[in-house]
Design an enzyme around this catalytic site. Structure first.
Site, PDB file in Angstrom:
ATOM      1  N   HIS A   1       0.933  -1.237   0.005  1.00 18.86           N
ATOM      2  CA  HIS A   1      -0.211   0.012   0.070  1.00 18.86           C
ATOM      3  C   HIS A   1       0.834   1.303  -0.156  1.00 18.86           C
ATOM      4  O   HIS A   1       0.707   2.116  -0.751  1.00 18.86           O
ATOM      5  CB  HIS A   1      -0.803   0.145   1.122  1.00 18.86           C
ATOM      6  CG  HIS A   1      -1.531   1.286   1.471  1.00 18.86           C
ATOM      7  ND1 HIS A   1      -3.213   1.249   1.041  1.00 18.86           N
ATOM      8  CD2 HIS A   1      -1.304   2.464   2.072  1.00 18.86           C
ATOM      9  CE1 HIS A   1      -3.417   2.557   1.396  1.00 18.86           C
ATOM     10  NE2 HIS A   1      -2.602   3.264   1.927  1.00 18.86           N
ATOM     11  N   GLU A   2       1.757   1.202   0.875  1.00 17.79           N
ATOM     12  CA  GLU A   2       2.845   2.383   1.046  1.00 17.79           C
ATOM     13  C   GLU A   2       3.664   2.755  -0.357  1.00 17.79           C
ATOM     14  O   GLU A   2       3.996   3.694  -0.647  1.00 17.79           O
ATOM     15  CB  GLU A   2       3.551   2.377   2.304  1.00 17.79           C
ATOM     16  CG  GLU A   2       2.936   2.266   3.593  1.00 17.79           C
ATOM     17  CD  GLU A   2       1.879   3.421   3.754  1.00 17.79           C
ATOM     18  OE1 GLU A   2       2.051   4.479   3.073  1.00 17.79           O
ATOM     19  OE2 GLU A   2       0.819   3.457   4.164  1.00 17.79           O
TER      20      GLU A   2
ATOM     21  N   HIS B   1       2.001   4.756  -2.775  1.00 21.78           N
ATOM     22  CA  HIS B   1       2.359   6.118  -2.639  1.00 21.78           C
ATOM     23  C   HIS B   1       3.865   6.426  -3.038  1.00 21.78           C
ATOM     24  O   HIS B   1       3.809   7.402  -3.676  1.00 21.78           O
ATOM     25  CB  HIS B   1       2.075   6.521  -1.137  1.00 21.78           C
ATOM     26  CG  HIS B   1       0.629   6.407  -0.551  1.00 21.78           C
ATOM     27  ND1 HIS B   1      -0.570   6.778  -1.215  1.00 21.78           N
ATOM     28  CD2 HIS B   1       0.162   5.745   0.579  1.00 21.78           C
ATOM     29  CE1 HIS B   1      -1.651   6.498  -0.741  1.00 21.78           C
ATOM     30  NE2 HIS B   1      -1.286   5.825   0.136  1.00 21.78           N
TER      31      HIS B   1
END
Length: 458
Positions: A24-25, A28
């Site tokens: 998920h990170e 980003h």
């Protein structure tokens, strides 16, 4: 052996959650770096750093509390300035300071962000990016979870296979009798159907166990389309409907007229809807009196988007009804009320279910592993939906702020007004803290409920 298998199941899901958070990170991190934003830190977890290394200008590592992760980007909060003069003048004036508590929170956040700035960061700050780039960066995390869910569900349904309710008929009721009448006849030792009882529509239409329904009302249905078939039947009460089925290799056509009856209300997953008081909700729908044969089967990859969409809608329904769902969890945790099997759970509850599945030695190992994959896929769907809620500190809050900035700048340009400048999300920090506190409270309540009254799926 049971304890060992239970532990292995918990560890598999725990690792799956950790990898999902880390990716998920990454969702980003990658677009932020592609767009030139300086990223000082990429961390999985919160609190004290356990292990890290630095590559380039970014520190990568793990922290002590595995409750999430974050990517630190330069310039998340714009400076306390507003444009002055006419558009294009390029002048800025400092906003008037305030001693209010909320203003102080915003000022402290800006100060902390400013301390991270280094020479050369002037054009590498997040808030200076075009709105579309900021949206891509913030959407990257949730979309990564959606991609993980798609991949896992594809492996699950097209590789391992899942148990599906099929259009192959397993049983056909001969008559339509109320539940109370059936109970009375069973107690008296009588046959379930008596002369004069109305025939069940499926029996009257000639359907028998082993038949495979291939179309309903002219619409083809595949072997795994039992839900679609059921929807047509439930919506067609009192209507004579064309039906086609296969028997012993030959096609048979006929008509069927569903009866309007009171049946359990079904959620998006085809499960009965349970009211907060534990009773099953009912609705008036069409009924034909036949059952589905359950088969373990693989589905084509083309079915994956629909299954993912179905999962997304189911999670979205839970999120939209979250206050009532949490109230039901609290009721179950502190009273004798039953726990809703379709309600929210914490990672503790998910871990317990994973352990129980893993420890079921009577189930083939392949089926146990595929169930664990399904749990991890469902968690990624939940992360995707939950992070899109338009409230800070969630990703959806940053996306909403960027969209609002684009909207007000667009109106300013349309009406030839002064550029209002970037949206100052630092002003929303008080709301952010409230939301964070609520999320923490929800997490504590769910963990407590999963300990004292866990969801019973088996």
């Amino acid at each position: 052996m049971t304890v060992l298998l239970f532990t292995v199941g918990v560890l598999i899901v725990a690792v799956g959650i950790a990898v999902s958070i880390a990716l998920h990170e990454v969702g980003h991190l990658v677009p932020a770096k592609l767009f030139g934003v300086r990223v000082p830190q990429y961390m999985v977890g919160f609190g004290k750093t356990v292990w890290s290394f630095k590559r380039g200008e970014t520190e990568y590592g793990f922290k002590a509390l595995p409750l999430g992760g974050y990517v630190s980007m330069i310039g998340m909060y714009p400076p306390a300035t507003v444009p002055a003069g006419r558009p294009g003048a390029g002048e800025e004036v400092v906003r008037q300071s305030s001693t209010g508590m909320f203003q102080q929170l915003a000022d402290d956040a800006r100060k902390a962000a400013a301390e991270q700035l280094q020479p050369g960061d002037e054009n590498r700050m997040f808030y200076k990016l075009p709105v579309w780039k900021r949206i891509i960066i913030m959407l990257g995390g949730p979309l990564m979870n959606l991609l993980i869910a798609c991949a896992l569900i594809a492996v699950l349904v097209s590789g391992f296979g899942t148990v599906q309710s099929t259009t192959r008929v397993s049983e056909v009721y001969q008559c339509v009798v109320s539940d109370a009448e059936q109970a009375q006849r069973a107690e008296a030792g009588q046959e379930a159907c008596q002369p004069g009882d109305p025939e069940a529509p499926a029996f009257a239409a000639g359907l028998r166990p082993g038949d495979v329904v291939t179309s309903i009302d002219g619409v083809p249905v595949r072997l795994w389309d039992w839900d679609r078939l059921t929807e047509r039947i439930r919506a067609g009460a009192g209507q004579e409907t064309a039906i086609t089925y296969e028997r012993d290799g030959r096609e048979v056509t006929g008509t069927i007229t569903p009866l309007l009856t009171e049946r359990p209300a079904l959620d998006i997953n085809g499960r009965a809807v349970v009211a907060p008081d534990g009773t099953v909700e009912t609705v008036q729908v069409g009924f034909v009196g036949m059952g589905s044969e359950q088969l373990l089967m693989t589905l084509p990859v083309t079915e994956v988007p629909g299954l993912v969409g179905q999962n997304v809608r189911a999670v979205a329904d839970v999120v939209l009804d979250l206050p009532a769902r949490m109230a039901a969890v609290a009721r179950a945790a502190f009273t004798d009320a039953p726990r809703d099997v379709n309600g929210p759970m914490s990672v503790v509850g998910v871990g317990r279910i994973a352990g129980e599945v893993s420890a079921m030695e009577e189930i083939p190992l392949q089926n146990r592993f595929s169930t664990l994959l399904g749990l991890i896929a469902s968690l990624n769907v939940a992360l995707f939906v939950f992070n899109l809620i338009p409230l800070l500190p969630l990703d959806g809050g940053h996306i909403a702020g960027a969209l609002w900035e684009a909207l007000r700048r667009g109106f300013a340009k349309l009406f030839r007004r002064r550029d209002p400048g970037p949206v100052d999300i630092a002003k929303l920090l008080p709301l952010t803290y409230v939301v964070a506190a609520m999320l923490l409270g929800m997490g504590v309540l769910l963990i407590y409920a999963d300990i004292v009254k866990p969801v019973q799926l088996f």
